[in-house]
Design a protein around this motif. Structure first.
Motif, PDB file in Angstrom:
ATOM      1  N   HIS A  63       0.878  -1.180  -0.046  1.00 56.17           N
ATOM      2  CA  HIS A  63       0.167   0.075  -0.089  1.00 56.17           C
ATOM      3  C   HIS A  63       0.872   1.357  -0.009  1.00 56.17           C
ATOM      4  CE1 HIS A  63      -4.058   1.580   1.032  1.00 56.17           C
ATOM      5  NE2 HIS A  63      -3.256   2.774   0.887  1.00 56.17           N
ATOM      6  N   GLU A 248      -8.336  -2.577   2.334  1.00 58.06           N
ATOM      7  CA  GLU A 248      -7.279  -1.672   2.570  1.00 58.06           C
ATOM      8  C   GLU A 248      -7.367  -1.053   4.019  1.00 58.06           C
ATOM      9  OE1 GLU A 248      -4.572  -1.718   0.601  1.00 58.06           O
ATOM     10  OE2 GLU A 248      -5.573  -3.390  -0.584  1.00 58.06           O
ATOM     11  N   ASP A 321       1.266   3.352   3.289  1.00 55.50           N
ATOM     12  CA  ASP A 321       0.254   4.444   2.885  1.00 55.50           C
ATOM     13  C   ASP A 321       0.893   5.917   3.320  1.00 55.50           C
ATOM     14  OD1 ASP A 321      -2.005   5.740   1.971  1.00 55.50           O
ATOM     15  OD2 ASP A 321      -2.935   5.271   3.832  1.00 55.50           O
TER      16      ASP A 321
END
Length: 412
Positions: A63, A248, A321
């Motif tokens: 991610h 996610e 992220d």
């Protein structure tokens, strides 16, 4: 054609809670050709003795947003494509030098960036891409704000935009097909409210069931899957019922929904490090006040979500992220997860399980004949201390991608 032999290695790959000792690995033509407990020989081979060191597969982060050079994603979308690409090259090189040889970009990176890495124009990890993430009007990729009346498609083709806006079944089908045509290897949707976007509280649901189901069908038709930005239990359950494969974040998941995820074979990709970074540094790097106010809505439940997912038997992939200057915290997710999960499972999330989510099982995330020679050497055993994988690669004297050293201080 260079040949490298790593001898006397202790292998840590996430499949055992103890290292496999005394292993020899032969690398040739960018691939691992042989793995053996017996000595290996090859003409003109470069031999590196790893006695006392650990050899691991190159790490995988499932991610990332390599185009996110600013924490203010609305502003990031306004940057010239050329500047975005230049920033991305720096971000990607930083990832590679932390030992990440493959990353799955879940919104923003395009086929051009992927090709730039493959052709050696940019030094960085192998990119697995979804193109632009799909968002409804007012969703997690709509950064226009309440008073901004620019056309909703104004940023669809900007490299610095994480996503594109589409509304209605026919539009989402077209958007999914266009992203797949442009090189997307999976489809990403924004199916819940988010921290960084201005007009969608965390509990907001993105897209209708009909829209999500249509996107899942388009991905399935293309022999791939849908990844969804999801925080709340209600949104996660709805996503799984609609066929979403990769969840996610999943911060607010409950035990019941986690069991459904495991039953359906869904994968979770938590990203706890980004909430710590945003809480501590987000405002300093331009994160809008409205976004800062939403961080704790998801941050405080993070560690508990790991425990719930682990207990339910949900496969978890490694994710970070991070945005802007906070990318430097990428490896700290290992330590955060290690507070509640076994070290072997944390490592597995960045090797074997991550490889499967990237659709590259047996090619990356493992040390086996036929796999890409993506390898890192570590001073010490990460099973005993996950912090060895942090620190911008300071405990990694060697990093190899596809048989080529991008870092090597072993000879010194």
């Amino acid at each position: 054609m260079s040949i490298t032999i790593f001898q006397n290695a202790s292998i840590v790959d996430g499949t055992s809670d103890v290292p496999r000792e005394g292993v020899n690995v032969l690398v040739e033509d960018g691939h691992i050709r042989e793995v053996s407990d017996a000595p290996l020989r090859a003409k003109d081979a470069r031999v590196l003795d790893l006695a006392g060191k650990v050899l691991m597969p190159g790490l995988i982060d499932c991610h990332v947003h390599v185009i996110a050079s600013e924490a203010n994603l609305g502003r990031n979308a306004l940057l010239p494509d050329s500047l975005v690409a230049a920033h991305a090259s720096v971000i990607m090189r930083g990832m590679l030098m932390r030992g990440f040889t493959t990353v799955r970009d879940v919104g923003g990176a395009d086929f051009g960036l992927q090709q730039a890495v493959e052709e050696g124009l940019f030094e960085g990890p192998r990119l697995v891409i979804c193109g632009k993430a799909l968002s409804q009007t007012g969703g997690h990729c709509d950064f226009r704000g309440r008073y901004d009346v620019r056309d909703r498609h104004a940023f669809d083709r900007k490299l610095g935009s994480l996503g594109r806006i589409c509304d209605g079944v026919s539009e989402v089908r077209l958007a999914a097909r266009e992203e797949i045509k442009a090189g997307a290897q999976f489809i990403k949707i924004m199916a819940n409210g988010g921290v960084a976007s201005p007009t969608d509280p965390i509990a907001f649901m993105g897209f209708s069931r009909e829209e999500v189901t249509a996107i899942v069908e388009e991905a399935s038709n293309a022999q791939t899957y849908v990844s969804a930005h999801l925080y709340t239990d209600e949104a996660i359950r709805r996503g799984i019922e609609c066929g979403v494969h990769s969840v996610e974040h999943a911060n607010l998941v409950t035990t019941e929904t986690a069991k459904l995820m495991a039953e359906k074979g869904a994968v979770a990709c938590p990203t706890l490090v980004t909430y710590e970074a945003l809480k501590n540094e987000g405002a300093d790097y331009g994160l809008p006040e409205s976004s800062v106010a939403k961080i704790d809505d998801v941050r405080l439940a993070g560690l508990r979500s790991l425990e719930i997912l682990h207990s339910a038997g949900v496969t978890m992939a490694y994710g970070s992220d991070l945005l802007g200057a906070m990318h430097r915290h990428q490896s700290e997710e290992f330590v955060i997860r290690g507070r509640v999960l076994p070290a072997m499972d944390v490592i597995r999330s960045a090797t074997v399980d991550a490889a499967r989510l990237c659709g590259m099982e047996g090619k990356i995330g493992c040390i086996a004949p036929g796999a890409y020679a993506d390898l890192i050497v570590v001073d010490g055993n990460p099973l005993d201390d996950l912090a060895l994988l942090t620190g911008q690669g300071r405990s990694m004297p060697a990093i190899m991608k596809e048989g080529r050293f991008v870092k090597n201080t072993l000879d010194a």
